[in-house]
Design an enzyme around this catalytic site. Structure first.
Site, PDB file in Angstrom:
ATOM      1  N   LYS A 100      39.648 -33.693 -80.481  1.00 13.95           N
ATOM      2  CA  LYS A 100      39.203 -32.987 -79.556  1.00 13.95           C
ATOM      3  C   LYS A 100      38.813 -31.466 -80.180  1.00 13.95           C
ATOM      4  CE  LYS A 100      39.376 -31.866 -74.484  1.00 13.95           C
ATOM      5  NZ  LYS A 100      40.142 -31.765 -73.084  1.00 13.95           N
ATOM      6  N   CYS A 117      36.505 -35.439 -72.759  1.00 10.03           N
ATOM      7  CA  CYS A 117      36.598 -34.323 -71.432  1.00 10.03           C
ATOM      8  C   CYS A 117      35.881 -33.326 -71.624  1.00 10.03           C
ATOM      9  CB  CYS A 117      38.119 -34.472 -71.228  1.00 10.03           C
ATOM     10  SG  CYS A 117      38.251 -33.964 -69.474  1.00 10.03           S
ATOM     11  N   GLU A 134      41.370 -40.410 -71.422  1.00 11.18           N
ATOM     12  CA  GLU A 134      42.162 -39.301 -71.813  1.00 11.18           C
ATOM     13  C   GLU A 134      43.295 -39.163 -71.577  1.00 11.18           C
ATOM     14  OE1 GLU A 134      41.658 -34.491 -72.782  1.00 11.18           O
ATOM     15  OE2 GLU A 134      40.954 -35.244 -70.810  1.00 11.18           O
TER      16      GLU A 134
END
Length: 275
Positions: free
Chosen positions: A120, A155, A40
């Site tokens: 995300k 994440c 990431e």
């Protein structure tokens, strides 16, 4: 399928431009792999909030609309083509046409063509940092590659199992999770990566960055977990390449031998089930 996870050392003493060139070279060196995965926000650092705006760039679209390639997209597309690999290029800071920033993952094919992006959904920060600087994605994203279907997450998404169940319901058999996970919560990283594999009976490729940036030590310890929850490979704390041979048919065998998903009674409805 041969997969390589590149656990990149994100050091702010190295310029974004230099790291971009170095990572492109590392991708090119993986020509014996089928799939390469990056962490990431490896180009700036997941906690380097002060750098987000300066290094934000446009992201190509898959709908045929013309859009300029940003420098990271351009470098990763070229590296994927040179190595002839599927490349999950981790995530970058996307600047949308309206100026909104997103934490966006990119997938390129072996010919360098852009295939999909994933914004995300769950932003980390608890009312600061990414949580207030970036917009939230709202799309469940899968990518069909030879022999399997990849589900995309990033994440902090790892803490929200409903996202991964939706990905599985959409056909995902291999869950790819680039991350900039802090070292102080490494046990959570390992535990949750294995849990997502077990509950979805899918491979998990969890690729974390190494090093320290903005005062936050990174966990490293990238993981490859099989559909039964067994750890096939685990990295250390420094920069390294983790390469594993995967058997895509193992997903179907695991789901057939232990058909737990068909017994689910609560939660999200299956797309093919009608009231």
């Amino acid at each position: 399928m041969r997969a390589s996870l590149l656990q990149i050392d994100v050091n702010q003493q190295e310029s974004v431009e230099s790291r971009r060139e170095r990572v492109a070279s590392l991708v090119r060196a993986q020509s014996d792999a089928d799939l390469v995965v990056l962490p990431e926000l490896w180009h700036v650092g997941a906690f380097a909030y002060e750098s987000f705006t300066d290094h934000a760039e446009p992201v190509p679209t898959a709908d045929g609309a013309e859009a300029p390639l940003g420098p990271t997209s351009e470098a990763m597309a070229a590296a994927a083509a040179d190595a002839r690999v599927w490349l999950h290029a981790g995530s970058i800071v996307e600047k949308a046409p309206d100026g909104t920033l997103f934490n966006t993952s990119l997938v390129f094919g072996p010919d360098g063509a852009f295939h999909r992006s994933y914004r995300k959904i769950h932003r980390f920060g608890f009312d600061k940092g990414e949580a207030v600087m970036m917009g939230a994605g709202d799309e469940i994203v899968t990518v069909g590659v030879p022999d399997t279907v990849i589900g995309l997450a990033t994440c902090y998404d790892l803490r929200f199992p409903e996202l991964f169940r939706r990905l599985t319901m959409a056909g995902a058999e291999l869950l790819v999770i680039p991350a900039g996970w802090p070292a102080r919560r490494r046990e959570h990283w390992t535990l949750l990566s294995r849990a997502r594999a077990v509950e979805n009976q899918a491979y998990v490729l969890a690729c974390c960055s190494a090093g320290t940036h903005s005062g936050v030590e990174q966990a490293g310890h990238s993981l490859v977990v099989d559909p039964w929850g067994e750890v096939l490979a685990e990295g250390g704390t420094g920069e390294e390449v983790l390469t594993v041979q995967l058997d895509p048919e193992r997903v179907a065998r695991t789901r057939e031998d232990f058909p737990a998903q068909r017994d689910r009674m609560l939660g999200l409805p299956d797309p093919d089930r009608r009231p």
